[in-house]
Structure formats: C-alpha cells, structure tokens
Design an enzyme around this catalytic site. Sequence first.
Site, PDB file in Angstrom:
ATOM      1  N   SER A   1      -3.025  -4.066   5.706  1.00  0.00           N
ATOM      2  CA  SER A   1      -4.137  -4.448   4.839  1.00  0.00           C
ATOM      3  C   SER A   1      -3.890  -3.902   3.443  1.00  0.00           C
ATOM      4  O   SER A   1      -3.210  -2.889   3.266  1.00  0.00           O
ATOM      5  CB  SER A   1      -5.453  -3.872   5.362  1.00  0.00           C
ATOM      6  OG  SER A   1      -5.575  -2.497   5.012  1.00  0.00           O
ATOM      7  N   ASP A   2      -4.417  -4.594   2.433  1.00  0.00           N
ATOM      8  CA  ASP A   2      -4.486  -3.975   1.131  1.00  0.00           C
ATOM      9  C   ASP A   2      -5.438  -2.775   1.242  1.00  0.00           C
ATOM     10  O   ASP A   2      -6.265  -2.702   2.157  1.00  0.00           O
ATOM     11  CB  ASP A   2      -4.975  -4.966   0.081  1.00  0.00           C
ATOM     12  CG  ASP A   2      -4.526  -4.596  -1.323  1.00  0.00           C
ATOM     13  OD1 ASP A   2      -4.193  -3.424  -1.546  1.00  0.00           O
ATOM     14  OD2 ASP A   2      -4.516  -5.480  -2.191  1.00  0.00           O
ATOM     15  N   CYS A   3      -5.313  -1.840   0.323  1.00  0.00           N
ATOM     16  CA  CYS A   3      -6.005  -0.570   0.497  1.00  0.00           C
ATOM     17  C   CYS A   3      -7.518  -0.739   0.480  1.00  0.00           C
ATOM     18  O   CYS A   3      -8.086  -1.300  -0.464  1.00  0.00           O
ATOM     19  CB  CYS A   3      -5.551   0.408  -0.571  1.00  0.00           C
ATOM     20  SG  CYS A   3      -3.831   0.899  -0.345  1.00  0.00           S
TER      21      CYS A   3
END
Length: 782
Positions: free
Chosen positions: A302-304
């Site tokens: 996932s993106d952060c």
Amino acid sequence: MASSSGPRRGINGGGMAAVLLLVTALAAFSGAAAADLPFSCGASSAEAAQGYAFCDTMLGPATRAADLVSRLTPAEKVAQLGDVAPGVPRLGVPAYKWWNEALHGLATSGKGLHFNAPGGVRAATSFPQVLLAAAAFDDGLWFRIGQAIGREARALFNVGQAEGLTMWSPNVNIFRDPRWGRGQETPGEDPAIASRYAAAFVRGIQGNGSSLLQTSACCKHATAYDLEDWGGVQRYSFVPRVTAQDLEDTFNPPFRSCVADGGATCVMCAYTAVNGVPSCADAGLLTGTVRGDWGLDGYVASDCDAVAIMRDAQRYAASPEDAVAVALKAGLDIDCGAYVQQHATVAIQQGKLTEQDMDRALTNLFAVRMRLGHFDGDPRSNAYGALGAADICTPEHRSLALEAAQDGIVLVKNDGGLLPLDRSAVGSAAAIGPNADDGRALIANYFGPPCESTTPLKGLQSYVTDVRFLAGCSSAACDAAATDQATALAGSADYVFLFMGLSQQQESEGKDRTSLLLPGMQQSLITAVADAAKRPVILVLLSGGPVDITFAQSNPKIGAILWAGYPGQAGGLAIARVLFGDHNPGGRLPVTWYPEEFTKVPMTDMRMRADPATGYPGRSYRFYQGKTVYKFGYGLSYSSFSRKLVSRTNTPAFSTAVLTRLRETMTGEDGRSYHVDNIGTDGCEQLKFPATVEVKNHGPMDGKHSVLMFLRWPNATDGRPSSQLIGFRSQHLKAGERANLRFDVSPCEHFSRVTEDGKKVIDRGSHFLMVDDHEMEIRFEA
C-alpha cells in the site's frame, strides 16, 4: 508514496503484542553494527540444524515461504504486515524494513537506507530526475541507470547500511496534467514510453535475471494517480472518475509492462478511489488484474497510510478492522505504516479476517525475501556478495550520471545558430538566476546525498574564466527580484546565461501548481536582462513540469533556450557541455508544453479524450485539441538529421492461416474490426512484421538522435487518438553517417484501439506508419 511529512498516524488501539514487537525491532535496528548483516539459515544456525524446509535452497521460493509462514504464531504473523517487520529470533528470522526508495538514485525518504552509519558510505550516485532521463528516449540508458542503482543498493546492504533491499521505485504513473507536482518523477505523458521505461528500469535494478534478486523493484502507484492537492481536493480523498477506455489505453499499460515485461516483484496500490473504490481495496485490480492477468510474482504494497485513509479520509470502511480486512482480502500483502499491525488481531477476533488471509499475504512477502537471499546463509557469499563501498559512486556510475543528464537535455530554441558557443570567444559571462548555484535544484525529490554536485555555475566556470554570478531572486519563487543589479551585470558581460525555472517549492509530492507560468518575477527579470544584454541571452530552465514561456519563444533578445529538467549530480557539467558543443543535444520533450490557458481545465477531470461539444480540449499529444507551447517529442540538434521509412514493401505478407484467423475474430461492430483477445497470443505473434527507418546525420556534428515512429488512422473517430507513438530508437551517428534502424511492429499492440468498454480491436482498412512526413500504409483485410 507518502513523504515523511505525510499523514502519519499514531498507535490508537489494538494489537499491543505487535506494537511491542515493533518497538523492540526499532531498538534492535538502531544498534546494528556494520558487520551484523541480517540473514537466516547459516550453516551453523539452529534453523538449519532443525532441517526446516524454508532453509532448503533446492525448493522454490513460494514453497520455502509457505513453510516459514506455517511456523509463525498468529501474533508473529500480524507483526510482519507493516513496513517495519520485527525479527522472529526463535526461527532465526531477521528483522526487515520494506520501505526503501531508489527513484533516480538511493534515497533517504524511506526507513531502511542510511548514510551516517559505521559502514563508511556517505553518498550515492544521483542520476537525473526521471522525466529528464525519459527525454533521452533510450531504454538501454534506462536499463543501465536501474542496474547502477541496484548495484549500489546491494553494496550498501553488504556494508550494513541498508536494512532492506525492496526498493519502492519506479513511479510509472502517466503525467496526465502539467500541474501535477509529481510529474517530474514519471517518464512522461505517453503510455508507450512509460511502459518501456518501466520494463527497462525494473530489469536493471532487479539484477541479472537469475532467481536471486539484486533488489526488488516496486511499480507505483496503481492506478490513475496524478493529483496531490488542487482546488481543495487532496489525493487522500480524491475519487477520480475514469472510463474503462482510459484505464486500458492510458493509465494501466505501464503497470502491465512493469510486471509482464520487466518482471517487477511488487506493485504499489495508490490512494485514489477510482470510481469510488480505493485502489488498495479493489480486488478486481489487485487480484484479478495485477496478479491474475499480468502475472505478478511478488507482493502488493500500500502507499503509506492508504489503509488507514480508507476509514479516516475516504469513509469507505466503517472501522479500522473493516479497512484492514477489505484490503487484505482484496489482495494487499503489506501496509506502509503500522495500521494493519495494530488492527489485524481484532479483525480476526471479529471474524472479518482469517488467518488464511494473512498466510496468503505473508507467503508472497517471504517469497520475495527468499529471492533476495536472506534465507540462504550469509548474503556476502552469494552472487552479489562481493559488492561493497567501492561499488558506490564509482567512476562508471558518475560517468553514467553525466551521460544521462546530457542525453536528456532538450534544446527548444536556437535562433541563428547561437549555440554551440566557442569557448575561446567568450571573454566574460554573467550567470544570473536562482537555479544557477543551488545544488538542491539538481537533485529534485526522493534523493540521497550525491557523490558530488556540479551546479550550472560551476559547470560554466569550467569553460569560462571570468564568470560573474547573481542569483537575482532569493529562490525560484522569486517574490522579489534584484532587477537593477541583474541588468547592470548583463550589460557588462560578453554573454549572459539565465538559469531559471522551478523548484520543489512549486512542484513536489503534496503540492500541485496552479499556474504554468514562471513563478513570481522571473519573467520580468528575464525580459529586463535580455533587453540590457549586448547580444541575445541564453535561457536554461530547470524544472520538472512544463512551463509556458511563450514570451521567450517570440523574443529575439532570447536567442537560445534549454530545458534541463532536474539533472542530478552532474547536471551543471552536462549543461555546460551542451552550451559549448562538447555534447550535441538530442533530447526530446516527453510531455506536451501547454499554454497558461490550459489551467482553466480542472485537474479533477480525468478524461483523456477531447469533448468538442463542451469545449474540453483533451489531454496529451494523443488527444489534446488546443494550442501548445511545444509539442510532445520536440527537440532541436546542432546537426541536421533526416529520417524516412525505407521498407521494401508497403504491405506485410500475412499468411492465409493468419487471414483466416482474422476473419474468425470479426467483431459485431458492423464487421469493421477484429477483437485482439480472440486473435490470441499465437495469432498476434504471426501478425508481427519489421519496418525500417533510414536516418542520416547531415552534419556538421556527431550526435545521438532519437527516431520516433507513430501510427495514425485515416480519422480520429471512435475514440482513436490523433496519433500514437508505437516505437522509438536512439542511435549515435557521426557527421555524414547513415544507419538503418529496425522497428518491430506488432499490430495487436500497436494498431489496436480501445473501445469504450475497454476491449482492444484492430480496425479493418488503412493504418499508417509515420516518421515525420513519411508514411507507409498498412491495410488489414481478411
């Protein structure tokens, strides 16, 4: 990818055992010595002595990973689901940091790469920001850049200054809107270029193609992510409306190529909730498309904070546990952040998540770590084990950084052949502008400490003895300008060089532009200096995104203009070599340069195709129907090159069997097209044919030249682009030299168009290969 200044969330309940493990892991990381490399299954280790299957190198990575996962307790499994993964001492599993960045060189933006540790490495090679490298139109160059970065990453790991080898790069999103703050990180607006960049860079950074990975690459951010903060709309809550047609022929191709052609071992899902579904919760995208159709052999990150955002900003999930469950069940394997680690245990207790869901994710994760060699004993004994500090900032890598910068620089104006300059004729020079002597303007974002830094001023000083410098503005924002001082300086020098443009103040992660003009008082300063100078001035622009410099195009007092992107550690020398003719510029713009009036178009309108009925102009050279400052692919040279199609026949000789197969795949669109899916892999292979382009350098200088081949249809109806890049080749030619360049043409890939429902079809009738004004007609009839 969220920056360190992004919305990091504190611990707010759930999974206390996992939290304690995280704290322990962080403490262990901070005290690691250079000689204490993390690995498992050493010859004298307890896990090897136990005969655990995960230590058996004769087994496949997935089998070994599954065995390891089966030996973990539920609490240990939960603790592995974040980017900081603690060790499991009882099994000899080393701690690991998944988040590392290597966009255009090793960067400190993640958590696992360090340049202040006992290993002694203080810097790494800083290559040009991606958009400038893309302007070289050379996938061999892109491969070598990736290869160099991968070697430096493995070397940094071997000296104990890297706690991970999973690089969350490259960024292959399409540069859809010129205002996007992160467009600088991408290969540009064209899906064909982005696709080839993705495959080349990934193959380079991941290593020699063996089962052992040099590093693991991660292609981000899938999909249709290209807005930071515009008009009150932020990336964390943006719900882009994207058609199946645009997804298939614009936004998804680079990710497909990244996986299918490059063999990337990771794909990162974006913040965006495409058509209402967050990408990290989209099972159709993550499991159906990325892992199913494209064949990802690796993990999905996932993106952060993207999982937390599903609940907090997007309100897609009712509770933290719901967010964790929907993401993991959709096909997410690891969270950038601690949110999944904090809430997965309760999600299991509530029956929203199963241990089997975690096992699937963890098997994907540990399989990649197996392929990185962390469970094969001491990694210094493997094929990459000899790499060390001496393999970072090598002369070869420094030379490559210079080559990449000068190959990407684009000459967009050169009235009267002002450039190149004769250094012996330049008695004095004025260097004016906020980007003239600012090392930060070279290295853009996602950077680490560079091996060296040659600013444009230093580059100019290596050619001219008498160089007088004035910044003119305190920064690229140029809220105030020292116009009087600048004009006085300009009037006293033989030649004037203006180093202007943008900086991360105007365009960066989290920040989109609202204007395409040069910031603040830059334009008025440039004009005043040009008026005061003895002869036409030379304007050098350092920027990621395009700028509207119409005023400079038409001003005869501005004789030459270079676009130098953000050129990396050797950028200043590269610029000087171009200015003084030691390098013949061959870069071409990888994005359309739009006029300021384009800013009337909302960034939130995701449509690629124009809508004349409403005045919507469309986007990119393929669909845009408006005025341009400079067109996609534009770039001048100091030499004159000619290009023409020279294939012997205008019609490929398709076999009877292929033509029969085509008839069988006729679609229902009034018998006008063939469905690519129905032609099949073998049929598409049989349709391929070569096309040859003769290119000649008519002189007067040797130079590298990029040949671009486009396809056009007789008309741009049914959603067809006005033209489509289908291939490019870069070739160095001596003055007077001629070469024949072969292009492999695949009708299924290159001649197809995407229908409104996202299906690819090849239309019957005429298709035209096009190089400049030379065309070759190809007819499809069966």
